[in-house]
Design a protein around this motif. Structure first.
Motif, PDB file in Angstrom:
ATOM      1  N   PRO A  65      57.336 129.976 128.096  1.00  0.00           N
ATOM      2  CA  PRO A  65      56.275 130.207 127.118  1.00  0.00           C
ATOM      3  C   PRO A  65      54.988 129.576 127.604  1.00  0.00           C
ATOM      4  CG  PRO A  65      57.609 128.394 126.422  1.00  0.00           C
ATOM      5  CD  PRO A  65      58.239 128.896 127.675  1.00  0.00           C
ATOM      6  N   PHE A  69      53.369 125.247 124.052  1.00  0.00           N
ATOM      7  CA  PHE A  69      54.502 125.267 123.139  1.00  0.00           C
ATOM      8  C   PHE A  69      55.629 124.384 123.644  1.00  0.00           C
ATOM      9  CE2 PHE A  69      52.521 128.161 120.574  1.00  0.00           C
ATOM     10  CZ  PHE A  69      52.107 129.284 121.254  1.00  0.00           C
ATOM     11  N   ILE A  70      56.499 123.978 122.717  1.00  0.00           N
ATOM     12  CA  ILE A  70      57.657 123.179 123.082  1.00  0.00           C
ATOM     13  C   ILE A  70      58.661 124.108 123.742  1.00  0.00           C
ATOM     14  CG2 ILE A  70      59.423 121.666 122.178  1.00  0.00           C
ATOM     15  CD1 ILE A  70      57.690 121.307 119.711  1.00  0.00           C
ATOM     16  N   ASP A  71      59.154 123.707 124.918  1.00  0.00           N
ATOM     17  CA  ASP A  71      59.966 124.614 125.716  1.00  0.00           C
ATOM     18  C   ASP A  71      61.434 124.524 125.313  1.00  0.00           C
ATOM     19  OD1 ASP A  71      60.342 125.048 129.346  1.00  0.00           O
ATOM     20  OD2 ASP A  71      60.894 126.282 127.624  1.00  0.00           O
ATOM     21  N   ASP A  72      61.757 125.035 124.158  1.00  0.00           N
ATOM     22  CA  ASP A  72      63.126 124.965 123.678  1.00  0.00           C
ATOM     23  C   ASP A  72      63.430 126.311 123.027  1.00  0.00           C
ATOM     24  OD1 ASP A  72      65.001 124.057 121.135  1.00  0.00           O
ATOM     25  OD2 ASP A  72      65.365 122.904 122.959  1.00  0.00           O
ATOM     26  N   PRO A  73      64.646 126.828 123.122  1.00  0.00           N
ATOM     27  CA  PRO A  73      64.892 128.155 122.553  1.00  0.00           C
ATOM     28  C   PRO A  73      64.504 128.272 121.083  1.00  0.00           C
ATOM     29  CG  PRO A  73      66.785 127.434 123.789  1.00  0.00           C
ATOM     30  CD  PRO A  73      65.817 126.324 123.851  1.00  0.00           C
ATOM     31  N   ALA A  74      64.603 127.181 120.349  1.00  0.00           N
ATOM     32  CA  ALA A  74      64.286 127.291 118.927  1.00  0.00           C
ATOM     33  C   ALA A  74      62.802 127.368 118.664  1.00  0.00           C
ATOM     34  CB  ALA A  74      64.862 126.084 118.182  1.00  0.00           C
ATOM     35  N   THR A  75      62.001 126.870 119.580  1.00  0.00           N
ATOM     36  CA  THR A  75      60.584 126.731 119.261  1.00  0.00           C
ATOM     37  C   THR A  75      59.690 127.641 120.074  1.00  0.00           C
ATOM     38  OG1 THR A  75      60.422 124.951 120.856  1.00  0.00           O
ATOM     39  CG2 THR A  75      60.833 124.332 118.585  1.00  0.00           C
ATOM     40  N   ILE A  76      60.276 128.561 120.837  1.00  0.00           N
ATOM     41  CA  ILE A  76      59.414 129.479 121.588  1.00  0.00           C
ATOM     42  C   ILE A  76      59.011 130.604 120.649  1.00  0.00           C
ATOM     43  CG2 ILE A  76      59.334 131.077 123.508  1.00  0.00           C
ATOM     44  CD1 ILE A  76      61.297 129.390 124.950  1.00  0.00           C
TER      45      ILE A  76
ATOM     46  N   VAL B  87      65.317 131.712 116.664  1.00  0.00           N
ATOM     47  CA  VAL B  87      65.827 131.019 117.843  1.00  0.00           C
ATOM     48  C   VAL B  87      66.177 132.051 118.898  1.00  0.00           C
ATOM     49  CG1 VAL B  87      67.681 129.566 118.699  1.00  0.00           C
ATOM     50  CG2 VAL B  87      66.749 129.167 116.445  1.00  0.00           C
ATOM     51  N   ARG B  88      65.634 131.831 120.096  1.00  0.00           N
ATOM     52  CA  ARG B  88      65.852 132.808 121.157  1.00  0.00           C
ATOM     53  C   ARG B  88      67.041 132.402 122.017  1.00  0.00           C
ATOM     54  NH1 ARG B  88      61.631 136.153 122.084  1.00  0.00           N
ATOM     55  NH2 ARG B  88      62.476 136.522 124.141  1.00  0.00           N
ATOM     56  N   ARG B 109      60.345 116.214 135.205  1.00  0.00           N
ATOM     57  CA  ARG B 109      60.593 116.570 133.814  1.00  0.00           C
ATOM     58  C   ARG B 109      62.022 116.195 133.464  1.00  0.00           C
ATOM     59  NH1 ARG B 109      60.284 122.759 131.646  1.00  0.00           N
ATOM     60  NH2 ARG B 109      61.233 122.293 129.680  1.00  0.00           N
ATOM     61  N   SER B 114      68.273 124.464 128.621  1.00  0.00           N
ATOM     62  CA  SER B 114      67.987 125.883 128.456  1.00  0.00           C
ATOM     63  C   SER B 114      67.202 126.446 129.625  1.00  0.00           C
ATOM     64  CB  SER B 114      67.192 126.101 127.171  1.00  0.00           C
ATOM     65  OG  SER B 114      65.963 125.431 127.262  1.00  0.00           O
TER      66      SER B 114
ATOM     67  N   TYR C 115      68.557 120.845 114.155  1.00  0.00           N
ATOM     68  CA  TYR C 115      67.941 121.604 113.079  1.00  0.00           C
ATOM     69  C   TYR C 115      68.417 120.906 111.816  1.00  0.00           C
ATOM     70  CZ  TYR C 115      68.439 125.564 116.394  1.00  0.00           C
ATOM     71  OH  TYR C 115      68.443 126.395 117.471  1.00  0.00           O
ATOM     72  N   ILE C 121      60.019 125.636 111.711  1.00  0.00           N
ATOM     73  CA  ILE C 121      59.489 125.398 113.046  1.00  0.00           C
ATOM     74  C   ILE C 121      58.023 124.972 112.998  1.00  0.00           C
ATOM     75  CG2 ILE C 121      59.202 126.401 115.332  1.00  0.00           C
ATOM     76  CD1 ILE C 121      61.447 128.237 114.760  1.00  0.00           C
ATOM     77  N   TYR C 125      56.373 121.637 114.754  1.00  0.00           N
ATOM     78  CA  TYR C 125      55.212 121.573 115.631  1.00  0.00           C
ATOM     79  C   TYR C 125      54.183 120.596 115.096  1.00  0.00           C
ATOM     80  CZ  TYR C 125      56.056 125.149 119.111  1.00  0.00           C
ATOM     81  OH  TYR C 125      56.527 125.847 120.184  1.00  0.00           O
TER      82      TYR C 125
END
Lengths: 669, 352, 161
Positions: A65, A69-76, B87-88, B109, B114, C115, C121, C125
């Motif tokens: 992303p 943005f925070i690089d996590d599946p939930a926050t993309i 959630v992706r 990092r 993921s 969660y 979400i 943020y």
């Protein structure tokens, strides 16, 4: 460097100690003889050159992303609105923290940083009503462009009869005229990037009797101040006043600067603009003059006249050897196609308007391709804030003309290292890439390429939208490609399309998938996807509490039938028929806790597919269920052959057959 | 509204059930349904049931069911469904196997499960054969350790190629002939820089300068050399011939460097100066025992004069003198004593 | 030891076995295996450095670099308490799953959040932006959060005892 002179010959030997760096420098003495070895002088480099060189080794990661943005599946974020929301949320959090710190500095007094970092010590802006009314403070405020604070402070100084020098007044006048005595627009904010990107100002109107007018009266009039005033008035829409002022000044014998001319030209119609141009005489026109001319030319109603005007202007620029910038190209492209014709086309598609429109599109595409020829390998620099919009507009033209080749050329130009004009990330740039992707999807013939491009662009550059998914589904209907379908459906789920009309499309596409052509892994994926979709739809229908009613999406009968078909495809017969039983259940569709829509009916072809499938499995109960559902909306004639088929395929006892026959007999003709 | 769920059976009247009923016999159809008794009495009123127990599960029963885990949990739809749907899939699944890894992980990092497409596991297990180590997702051990995913060999090569243009070649003459360094570059300056984690970048140890000079290159005369050795005391190492000056007297490194050069200059000039009282020097003041003015030499020279047949010559005496000097001026060892005796015997012509 | 009034104050020797056992970092097993253990919790404290790694990494413990050792320890504690208090619903196992690393000037907080019962979400943020900015201004060094999300606590479960 000659031989006989004292020379310093420095040479470094680097030895690395434990978390420390030691350097050894070796020095030679003055010697009359030439040195026995040569040392090349060090290559000059700026402090950050090494870092820049290293950063050039990093390319783009297509799955990542945006770095904000925070690089996590939930926050993309998947959609453009999600991107905006998340970005602004993060920024507002930062602002809250910073305001807190500015308000209570004594609580943040940890002081062990060497060297002292002022960025971690935020301060409130100086209050114009509280600080000392000196010229220095006023100048400092002008520097930091706090326009309204400047105005307050100036008025305070005036009311307290404090002297303000002419120079300061002139500076203040310039600032206030440029910004119309109000704070700088969002697009020019330095600190808060989110507001800069997403903030939208109202169309500004000139503030009459504001500080600008006041200052214009006080400071002595000369060419410069009058030009500034004219330009400011034109910028904020006071054309008549600007013209009057211009006339007055020229009649009094004064000369006006080129910026004022630009302002006047931009706001007048083409004929008067040409008249004003005649006035220029000795003043040289610059690129902005021609941009202003184009702006005025764009108001010409008739298409042919407009094109002629554009051609004349470009010819003039070439004659004067002024290099056209992207802003000029932007004005041209934006205004070739008639907005009226477009509206006509949308409203009533008749041959007349279609031909006109088609003609205009062809002309604009040809202009665009010429423009691209000109800018292809050139170094592109920013000259005004409309330069970057050129790319988005050009891509729009390419899209409307359905010309994939031009769009690819344009993309290459945008992404080349010669180009220093970049669009802001989430607004204009995503529009650009969206148009390109849509064009690619519509025009490309290879579905594999579409898949690759889709993966590259979504969701990093382009947000998921109904139109995008729709065009992909259209392409998929013609040619099946499981990975692409899976990806689009997953994106649709993340983008919240399940509860919209796209949900129906998803079901349709899944039903059309040829299950037996998929490999083992793909079948697994298919199963998981179907299970997830069905369970989510059921969950959506179960929001029966009062406070959750707004989230509820009741299942429609067609939805139920399609989901049941999908479940049977993957082998979940039990669940499928439990779902179908909901159609027959009165309580499920009426009352407070209903989860099924009362109107609508199961799709006939889906039901017949289910019927055939249950017959194949020789499951009489399932077949009976299908029969009953089909009977809700059809009459006896259609049902009898079905019943006969049940009798053929499945072995039923006498009583069972009788039950079925009596059931059918009860149906109306 | 009370729901009668477990006590009564809601009769489903679907076709399929009727079929089932036909097969399994009529037990199901004969089941009485409570509440269906709609027999009205003479007055036209419904039958009023006797109220003994409410038609729901009592609290005690519910608690028992919850305690034993057999409770019928009503699946409530959760309000955050839209956010949960957003959630992706982990993006490692969409990565192209041919991608450039340095684009994905350009800088240091913490491990993100993921993003890294490798199927790694980390952690001990009592019996590894029975249960594999802990998986990648949610593994704190993988997050704790410093990873070097940003320094793969390919990435390092890229970095080197990018920086190469700022580098100049090492003088090839020095590479070819290492002794050139000693002759051409006699002074070496060393200093340290310290990096700290935290808000403070200062370290007071970085002001120290160590300067080593090869004294032979100064080309001093005998007397100035001796004077230098006396002045420098233990800063001078005789074996290697290096004079070491360590300065930390000033606040900054630059000042200390200039001070070190200053000290060198002063030493050099002072050792070259000849004071008037220096000619009062006697044999006893020498740093090293001198053979030229020693009694041994005198006696040997006398021997030459007194016994004309001896093989003692001037050269032999000089040779003896060299050995004698090293013997007298260094620590006495068995070998040096033997050497002495051998030489004196050969000089005097004594056999055995 | 019983102390009845009236007994003269002579020295008393404890004759029972040692009752003050070391309980730190150890967890008792339950009857029906409902106690969730993460990998951290499952390894006993004497396995630190052997089977489990450290939760904070900084150079102030080294002999020559102890410039600001107590300050760093205090900063760690501040960061942990802040994260635990600021993300109450999202923290996993009462906030033990946080790793603090330092790279030069920057302080990086890595680890896992779950969660909560209502995942929002946008709120996450906002909280990230606030937490990063607040901690940076408080500690006068850039603080970055590299927290990853985990669906429930069961995803970090190593074992149930």
């Amino acid at each position: 460097m000659e031989n006989g002179r004292k020379r310093r010959i420095l040479q470094s030997k680097v030895m690395i100690g434990r978390l420390g760096l030691s350097r050894a420098a070796v020095r030679g003495f003055a010697s009359a003889e030439p040195a026995k070895f040569t040392v090349q002088p060090a290559i000059e480099r700026a402090p950050t050159d090494l870092l820049k060189a290293l950063s050039e080794t990093v390319g783009t990661d297509p799955t990542a992303p945006h770095f904000a943005f925070i690089d996590d599946p939930a926050t993309i974020p998947s959609t453009a609105s999600a991107k905006r929301t998340y970005f602004m949320a993060k920024e507002l959090g930062k602002r809250a923290a910073r305001e807190l710190a500015a308000e209570w500095p004594t609580l943040f007094a940890f002081d062990r940083d060497q060297p002292r970092l002022p960025v971690f010590r935020p301060e409130n802006l100086p209050d114009p009503l509280q600080i000392e009314p000196t010229e220095k403070n006023l100048l400092r405020m002008i520097e930091s462009r706090e326009v309204e604070d400047c105005c307050l402070l100036y008025e305070r100084m005036r009311s307290e009869n404090i002297d303000v020098s002419q120079k300061t007044q002139l500076e203040l006048f310039k600032l206030v005229a440029y910004y119309n005595s109000s704070n700088i627009p969002f697009a020019e904010w330095v600190e808060w990037v989110g507001m800069r990107n997403f903030g939208q100002n109202d169309k500004a109107e000139w503030k009459a009797a504001g500080v600008a007018d006041l200052l214009f009266e006080t400071i002595p009039r000369n060419d410069e101040t009058v030009s500034i005033m004219i330009a400011a008035l034109s910028k904020f829409g006071e054309n008549s006043k600007a013209k009057a002022l211009f006339k007055e000044h020229t009649e009094a014998g004064g000369k006006v600067h080129i910026e004022a001319y630009n302002g006047l030209i931009a706001n007048s119609d083409f004929k008067s603009a040409l008249d004003i141009l005649k006035d220029l005489k000795t003043i040289k026109p610059n690129v902005s003059t021609f941009s202003a001319l184009l702006e005025s030319a764009s108001r010409i109603g008739k298409f042919e006249d407009r094109i002629n005007a554009f051609t004349r202007i470009i010819g003039e620029m070439q004659a004067l050897k002024i290099e056209p910038t992207l802003t000029t190209y932007y004005y041209i492209l934006k205004n070739i196609i008639d907005s009226k014709t477009q509206k006509l086309l949308n409203e009533a598609k008749n041959d007349e308007s279609e031909k006109k429109y088609h003609n205009q599109i062809v002309v604009s595409i040809s202009w665009l391709s010429e423009i691209l020829d000109k800018i292809e390998n050139k170094q592109l620099e920013v000259s005004s804030n409309n330069c970057n919009v050129f790319f988005a507009e050009a891509m729009g033209v390419a899209y409307r003309g359905a010309n994939l080749e031009i769009s690819q050329r344009l993309l290459k130009i945008y992404e080349s290292s010669n180009n220093n004009v970049k669009m802001p990330a989430f607004t204009t740039e995503s529009l650009f890439y969206n148009r390109y992707l849509q064009l690619f999807i519509e025009q490309s013939t290879s579905i594999e390429q579409i898949y690759q491009k889709y993966k590259d662009f979504v969701p990093r550059l382009v947000g998921v939208s109904n139109s995008l998914s729709g065009s992909v589904y259209r392409k998929l209907s013609k040619e099946a490609h499981w990975p692409l379908l899976r990806r689009v459906i997953q994106d649709g789920i993340s983008a919240g399309q399940m509860t919209t009309a796209m949900g129906e499309e998803m079901r349709k596409q899944l039903i059309e998938v040829q299950y037996h052509t998929l490999s083992v892994n793909e079948r697994d994926e298919f199963n998981q996807l179907v299970q997830k979709l069905v369970s989510t739809w059921i969950e959506f229908s179960k929001f029966t509490e009062e406070y959750a009613k707004r989230l509820q999406r009741k299942l429609s009968p067609s939805q139920i039938s399609e989901c049941a078909l999908l479940l049977t495809r993957i082998g979940e017969y039990q669940k499928a028929f439990e779902l179908l039983e909901l159609l027959l259940d009165e309580e499920a569709s009426h009352g407070e806790e209903s989860t099924v829509l009362a109107h609508g009916y199961a799709r006939p072809h889906v039901m017949s597919a289910l019927f055939e499938d249950s017959l194949r499995r020789k499951d009489s109960y399932a077949a009976a269920l299908c029969l009953q559902i089909m009977s809700l909306h059809s009459n006896r004639n259609k049902l009898e052959p079905l019943a006969n088929r049940i009798f053929e395929k499945c072995s039923l006892t006498e009583s069972q057959q009788k039950i079925i026959q009596s059931f059918i007999r009860l149906r109306p003709q | 509204m009370h729901r009668i769920s477990s006590i009564s059976l809601r009769q489903k009247s679907t076709l399929a059930d009727k079929l089932r009923a036909a097969v399994t016999g009529s037990d199901k159809s004969k089941q009485a349904v409570l509440g269906s008794l709609t027999v009205k009495d003479d007055g036209g009123e419904d039958f009023r049931e006797l109220y003994t127990m409410p038609k729901r599960k009592l609290r005690g029963q519910l608690q028992l069911e919850q305690a034993t885990g057999r409770a019928e949990v009503k699946q409530r739809s959760r309000m955050d469904i839209n956010d949960r749907l957003a959630v992706r899939q982990p993006r490692s699944e969409e990565m192209n196997p041919d991608q450039e890894w340095s684009n994905v992980w350009p800088a240091a990092r913490s491990f993100a499960s993921s993003v890294v497409p490798l199927p790694v596991r980390m952690g001990t297990r009592p019996n590894v054969d029975k249960r594999a180590p802990f998986k990648k997702e949610g593994n704190l051990e993988l997050v704790k350790i410093p990873n070097f995913l940003h320094l793969t060999p390919a990435a390092i090569e890229k970095h080197c190629n990018a920086i190469k243009k700022f580098c100049t070649p090492f003088p090839p003459e020095l590479l070819a002939d290492s002794s050139l360094q000693q002759s051409e570059l006699p002074i070496t300056v060393q200093y340290n820089t310290y990096i700290h984690q935290g808000t403070n970048i200062r370290d007071i140890r970085s002001r120290v300068i160590t300067m080593t000079i090869d004294v032979n290159s100064l080309k001093l005369s005998e007397s100035s050399y001796n004077k230098l050795v006396r002045l420098a005391k233990d800063r001078y190492d005789e074996k290697s011939g290096l004079l070491t000056i360590i300065t930390d007297r000033c606040h900054t490194r630059k000042q200390n460097l200039e001070y070190a050069y200053y000290l060198l200059t002063v030493l050099f000039h002072e050792s070259n100066k000849l004071e008037s009282w220096e000619n009062l020097e006697e044999r006893a003041d020498n740093l090293k025992v001198n053979f030229e003015t020693s009694q041994v030499r005198q006696k040997l020279v006398d021997l030459i004069e007194t016994s004309p047949n001896s093989q003692i010559t001037q050269e032999k005496i000089d040779e003896f003198g060299k050995m004698w000097k090293t013997y007298r001026n260094s620590e006495e060892t068995v070998e040096s004593t033997r050497e002495y005796s051998r030489q004196i015997k050969s000089l005097l012509g004594i056999r055995a | 030891m019983l102390r009845t009034p009236g007994i003269s104050a002579c020295r008393q020797i404890s004759t029972t076995s040692c009752a003050m056992k070391n309980k730190a970092g150890k967890h008792k097993s339950t009857v029906n295996r409902t106690q969730l253990l993460t990998y951290e919790m499952a390894q006993k404290p004497h396995h630190i450095g052997v089977r489990k790694s450290w939760l904070t990494w900084h150079s102030q413990n080294l002999e020559e670099f102890r410039q600001s050792q107590p300050v760093v320890v205090a900063q760690d504690e501040i960061i942990r308490r802040f994260i635990r208090g600021f993300f109450p619903q999202n923290v996993v196992i009462s906030g033990n799953e946080l790793v603090i690393k330092r790279r030069g000037n920057v302080c990086i907080v890595a680890g896992f959040l779950q969660y909560s019962r209502r995942l929002d979400i946008r709120r996450i943020y906002w909280m990230f932006g606030f937490a990063e900015e607040f901690l940076s201004i408080l500690l006068k060094q850039p603080v970055k959060l590299e927290l990853a999300f985990v669906e429930t606590e069961d995803d970090v479960a190593y074992n149930y005892i």
